[in-house]
Design a protein around this motif. Sequence first.
Motif, PDB file in Angstrom:
ATOM      1  N   ARG A  43       0.834  -1.203   0.000  1.00 47.78           N
ATOM      2  CA  ARG A  43       0.000   0.000   0.000  1.00 47.78           C
ATOM      3  C   ARG A  43       0.873   1.259   0.000  1.00 47.78           C
ATOM      4  O   ARG A  43       0.607   2.214  -0.739  1.00 47.78           O
ATOM      5  N   VAL A  44       1.910   1.263   0.841  1.00 48.30           N
ATOM      6  CA  VAL A  44       2.804   2.426   0.908  1.00 48.30           C
ATOM      7  C   VAL A  44       3.532   2.611  -0.421  1.00 48.30           C
ATOM      8  O   VAL A  44       3.644   3.741  -0.938  1.00 48.30           O
ATOM      9  N   LEU A  45       4.041   1.522  -0.993  1.00 43.27           N
ATOM     10  CA  LEU A  45       4.752   1.618  -2.269  1.00 43.27           C
ATOM     11  C   LEU A  45       3.830   2.098  -3.382  1.00 43.27           C
ATOM     12  O   LEU A  45       4.223   2.914  -4.228  1.00 43.27           O
ATOM     13  N   THR A  46       2.597   1.624  -3.379  1.00 46.33           N
ATOM     14  CA  THR A  46       1.630   2.064  -4.390  1.00 46.33           C
ATOM     15  C   THR A  46       1.323   3.548  -4.238  1.00 46.33           C
ATOM     16  O   THR A  46       1.284   4.302  -5.216  1.00 46.33           O
ATOM     17  N   ALA A  47       1.110   3.972  -2.999  1.00 47.97           N
ATOM     18  CA  ALA A  47       0.758   5.374  -2.737  1.00 47.97           C
ATOM     19  C   ALA A  47       1.905   6.310  -3.100  1.00 47.97           C
ATOM     20  O   ALA A  47       1.681   7.366  -3.711  1.00 47.97           O
ATOM     21  N   THR A  48       3.117   5.960  -2.741  1.00 51.75           N
ATOM     22  CA  THR A  48       4.255   6.834  -3.024  1.00 51.75           C
ATOM     23  C   THR A  48       4.607   6.833  -4.512  1.00 51.75           C
ATOM     24  O   THR A  48       5.047   7.851  -5.058  1.00 51.75           O
ATOM     25  N   ALA A  49       4.401   5.692  -5.183  1.00 52.90           N
ATOM     26  CA  ALA A  49       4.662   5.635  -6.623  1.00 52.90           C
ATOM     27  C   ALA A  49       3.718   6.573  -7.368  1.00 52.90           C
ATOM     28  O   ALA A  49       4.116   7.255  -8.323  1.00 52.90           O
ATOM     29  N   ALA A  50       2.471   6.645  -6.939  1.00 54.95           N
ATOM     30  CA  ALA A  50       1.504   7.550  -7.568  1.00 54.95           C
ATOM     31  C   ALA A  50       1.890   9.007  -7.321  1.00 54.95           C
ATOM     32  O   ALA A  50       1.662   9.874  -8.174  1.00 54.95           O
ATOM     33  N   LEU A  51       2.508   9.269  -6.165  1.00 57.09           N
ATOM     34  CA  LEU A  51       2.898  10.629  -5.815  1.00 57.09           C
ATOM     35  C   LEU A  51       4.063  11.116  -6.668  1.00 57.09           C
ATOM     36  O   LEU A  51       4.154  12.299  -7.020  1.00 57.09           O
ATOM     37  N   ALA A  52       4.976  10.228  -7.022  1.00 52.01           N
ATOM     38  CA  ALA A  52       6.227  10.610  -7.678  1.00 52.01           C
ATOM     39  C   ALA A  52       6.013  11.361  -8.983  1.00 52.01           C
ATOM     40  O   ALA A  52       6.816  12.220  -9.347  1.00 52.01           O
ATOM     41  N   SER A  53       4.955  11.074  -9.683  1.00 51.40           N
ATOM     42  CA  SER A  53       4.729  11.698 -10.992  1.00 51.40           C
ATOM     43  C   SER A  53       3.843  12.935 -10.917  1.00 51.40           C
ATOM     44  O   SER A  53       3.464  13.491 -11.947  1.00 51.40           O
ATOM     45  N   ALA A  54       3.511  13.400  -9.694  1.00 45.48           N
ATOM     46  CA  ALA A  54       2.633  14.560  -9.544  1.00 45.48           C
ATOM     47  C   ALA A  54       3.333  15.829 -10.021  1.00 45.48           C
ATOM     48  O   ALA A  54       4.541  15.998  -9.822  1.00 45.48           O
ATOM     49  N   PRO A  55       2.607  16.767 -10.631  1.00 45.23           N
ATOM     50  CA  PRO A  55       3.221  18.014 -11.086  1.00 45.23           C
ATOM     51  C   PRO A  55       3.582  18.960  -9.945  1.00 45.23           C
ATOM     52  O   PRO A  55       4.507  19.753 -10.051  1.00 45.23           O
ATOM     53  N   ALA A  56       2.840  18.890  -8.844  1.00 41.02           N
ATOM     54  CA  ALA A  56       3.105  19.748  -7.687  1.00 41.02           C
ATOM     55  C   ALA A  56       2.489  19.106  -6.453  1.00 41.02           C
ATOM     56  O   ALA A  56       1.524  18.339  -6.547  1.00 41.02           O
ATOM     57  N   LEU A  57       3.059  19.452  -5.297  1.00 38.27           N
ATOM     58  CA  LEU A  57       2.662  18.809  -4.053  1.00 38.27           C
ATOM     59  C   LEU A  57       2.385  19.870  -3.003  1.00 38.27           C
ATOM     60  O   LEU A  57       3.217  20.760  -2.757  1.00 38.27           O
ATOM     61  N   ARG A  58       1.198  19.804  -2.405  1.00 37.15           N
ATOM     62  CA  ARG A  58       0.904  20.708  -1.303  1.00 37.15           C
ATOM     63  C   ARG A  58       1.253  20.028   0.017  1.00 37.15           C
ATOM     64  O   ARG A  58       0.813  18.906   0.285  1.00 37.15           O
ATOM     65  N   LEU A  59       2.029  20.731   0.830  1.00 41.31           N
ATOM     66  CA  LEU A  59       2.441  20.230   2.137  1.00 41.31           C
ATOM     67  C   LEU A  59       1.937  21.198   3.201  1.00 41.31           C
ATOM     68  O   LEU A  59       2.394  22.350   3.267  1.00 41.31           O
ATOM     69  N   ALA A  60       0.988  20.775   4.010  1.00 44.35           N
ATOM     70  CA  ALA A  60       0.465  21.591   5.100  1.00 44.35           C
ATOM     71  C   ALA A  60       0.878  20.928   6.401  1.00 44.35           C
ATOM     72  O   ALA A  60       0.338  19.882   6.773  1.00 44.35           O
ATOM     73  N   GLY A  61       1.870  21.496   7.071  1.00 44.79           N
ATOM     74  CA  GLY A  61       2.384  20.790   8.241  1.00 44.79           C
ATOM     75  C   GLY A  61       3.217  21.658   9.140  1.00 44.79           C
ATOM     76  O   GLY A  61       3.008  22.876   9.248  1.00 44.79           O
ATOM     77  N   SER A  62       4.192  21.044   9.794  1.00 45.91           N
ATOM     78  CA  SER A  62       4.991  21.742  10.795  1.00 45.91           C
ATOM     79  C   SER A  62       6.385  21.152  10.883  1.00 45.91           C
ATOM     80  O   SER A  62       6.625  19.986  10.552  1.00 45.91           O
ATOM     81  N   LEU A  63       7.300  21.985  11.355  1.00 45.03           N
ATOM     82  CA  LEU A  63       8.672  21.586  11.640  1.00 45.03           C
ATOM     83  C   LEU A  63       8.882  21.681  13.137  1.00 45.03           C
ATOM     84  O   LEU A  63       8.622  22.732  13.745  1.00 45.03           O
ATOM     85  N   TRP A  64       9.322  20.588  13.741  1.00 44.73           N
ATOM     86  CA  TRP A  64       9.678  20.593  15.157  1.00 44.73           C
ATOM     87  C   TRP A  64      11.197  20.574  15.262  1.00 44.73           C
ATOM     88  O   TRP A  64      11.853  19.678  14.746  1.00 44.73           O
ATOM     89  N   GLU A  65      11.764  21.606  15.923  1.00 45.08           N
ATOM     90  CA  GLU A  65      13.212  21.678  16.118  1.00 45.08           C
ATOM     91  C   GLU A  65      13.586  20.961  17.410  1.00 45.08           C
ATOM     92  O   GLU A  65      13.070  21.288  18.487  1.00 45.08           O
ATOM     93  N   MET A  66      14.495  20.012  17.299  1.00 47.97           N
ATOM     94  CA  MET A  66      14.874  19.220  18.455  1.00 47.97           C
ATOM     95  C   MET A  66      15.648  20.044  19.485  1.00 47.97           C
ATOM     96  O   MET A  66      15.559  19.794  20.685  1.00 47.97           O
ATOM     97  N   ASP A  67      16.447  21.022  19.036  1.00 44.80           N
ATOM     98  CA  ASP A  67      17.329  21.747  19.949  1.00 44.80           C
ATOM     99  C   ASP A  67      16.573  22.649  20.913  1.00 44.80           C
ATOM    100  O   ASP A  67      16.964  22.785  22.076  1.00 44.80           O
ATOM    101  N   ASP A  68      15.514  23.309  20.440  1.00 44.93           N
ATOM    102  CA  ASP A  68      14.826  24.252  21.315  1.00 44.93           C
ATOM    103  C   ASP A  68      13.343  23.944  21.509  1.00 44.93           C
ATOM    104  O   ASP A  68      12.650  24.665  22.222  1.00 44.93           O
ATOM    105  N   GLY A  69      12.841  22.890  20.864  1.00 40.48           N
ATOM    106  CA  GLY A  69      11.441  22.517  21.046  1.00 40.48           C
ATOM    107  C   GLY A  69      10.451  23.419  20.349  1.00 40.48           C
ATOM    108  O   GLY A  69       9.244  23.303  20.577  1.00 40.48           O
ATOM    109  N   SER A  70      10.922  24.328  19.505  1.00 43.20           N
ATOM    110  CA  SER A  70       9.999  25.232  18.817  1.00 43.20           C
ATOM    111  C   SER A  70       9.321  24.517  17.660  1.00 43.20           C
ATOM    112  O   SER A  70       9.842  23.552  17.104  1.00 43.20           O
TER     113      SER A  70
END
Length: 578
Positions: A43-70
Amino acid sequence: MVRRRRRWPLLAAAAAVVALAVLGTAVGIPLYRKLTAPPPTERVLTATAALASAPALRLAGSLWEMDDGSVETFDATVGADTTTVGTASIGGGKGDFLVGPRLVRLRADRPYLLAIHPDQAEYGVGKWLELEPGTLKVAFSELTPRNVANRLQEGLLPNGTGKHAAVPADGFPTRLGRTAVTPYRLPGGAVAYVTADAPYRLAGFTGTTFGLSVKGELTAEVSVVARKRFAADYARRQHAVGDAPIPPAHYLADPTSLKQGACTEVSCAESATIAVDGGDTSRPGHAIGLFSSDSAGKHIVGTCQAKLPKLDANGSARVWCTTRSASWRKWASAHHSSYWFRLVPLSPGWQGDDLRTVLHVFGTGAVNDDTVTGYQLSTTGPGEFFGALDSLVGQGWSGETAWQAVSNLAASGALGLAEPMLRAGALSVDPKAGAGIFEMSNRPLYQEAWRRHRAHGDKVAVGGYTDPAGTHHTGELYDLTKRRVVTTVPLNADSVRGLRSQLLAAAKRSRSVDTPEGFRPELVLVATPRSPLCRLAGDAVADTLRSAGVTGKNLAGIATLTVVTRTGAIAVRASDLG
């Protein structure tokens, strides 16, 4: 006589057949799908294979910094050619960014710039600034659809087992927004969210470490964007960018050019040559003059202020400054004659032009040539720097330690959080804690203090607290309004199993803090993006803690447990845990 045949048994039988057919469909189809569905790895391989050929990717998320917890949140669309358009939020502020070939531009509000680039917070607000690529902590050019697909596939093998297989990740959400998903643990430790039913597609991931310029982890919900839509969004943002603003000029006084004017017991005039570099000189500000009875400038006997003249880039001019202050008249009337003078120009656009604050902090003698060089003064920014410095000096800090502390505060990205509380008198910082209390590793303290101040107007103390009896207590965060000693711990265990051991350790630490009389321990757990609790709200937090084996007895001696997730601060009572 005509006899009627009763048809109810026939109708009942027909209804039963229909009901069984519907029930069989309702149960049978999901059961059939479950029995015939491919294994997790496929399932993971199928899902990621379909993603690889996408023209653009929207990423709505967050970055957690390990050093300061921000945590920095973002919503970005990355094209297959690495061009990126998006927004980001940190420190209570927000910024728009554009990444293209040899191009990184940012337009942000003041809180955002205070968190990532404080020296530009005076002149760069609302303007498209040119940035070094590493200024954005997320390297979006590495998060193209193909790169994301390839990195998530690392270690996976078709029909793989053991370390080459994806396995269900217990405790993680099974729904992202309105999409039903199944979370799978990948060989590298990250978790991928794949749609629960075919056709399988990637809906999100958490715990990945690629695509970063800092030590941290990414979490994002994922969706494919059509080529035309992305091209239109990028073109519209690029058209609005325009030219980057010219940085403001820096002003410097030549200490060898001092010249005395008329000087009496009532007033005294001094001057120096002010030079300016090649920056933008369209906003001339002020200079302050300091008269002291000692060469070190610790005993100020008079102050003055003068408006800077309009100068051309790389130009210079002599600036006169006259004191008529009461402190000068008092000192001069005592028949003193020897004094020392220095002229300190402010660089508007970098430091702002808050004369009252700057005059006060310099007038106390806390900041002088022994503390900082003239060039450091000319490049100091922004105005919040002197506001925080003034507040710390007012709390009993020495000038040298306060200067280093505020420098640490600006470098940690917490200047925009701490300075408003310092100015309002809501935050006190123990001088005995030293400048290190403002280092990056302590940023979670100011994030929690800011959360309390915004929610309830609480007064807090960081690093230590002296009670009314004069006893000094050493601790991280004291809530003086609610009389709590607060221990803040990031929840970074990435499994339900790890939650219990982490909470037990945090509870033990909370119970051992230095608690003044009348105060009680309080524990705040901050769910980082890698934690199963991060996306949960309300009763789901307590439910997950119970499933991890946490009980009410584990909170013995702790007045309040608060879990801060992406949805807000959630109070968990001992009775909620059984």
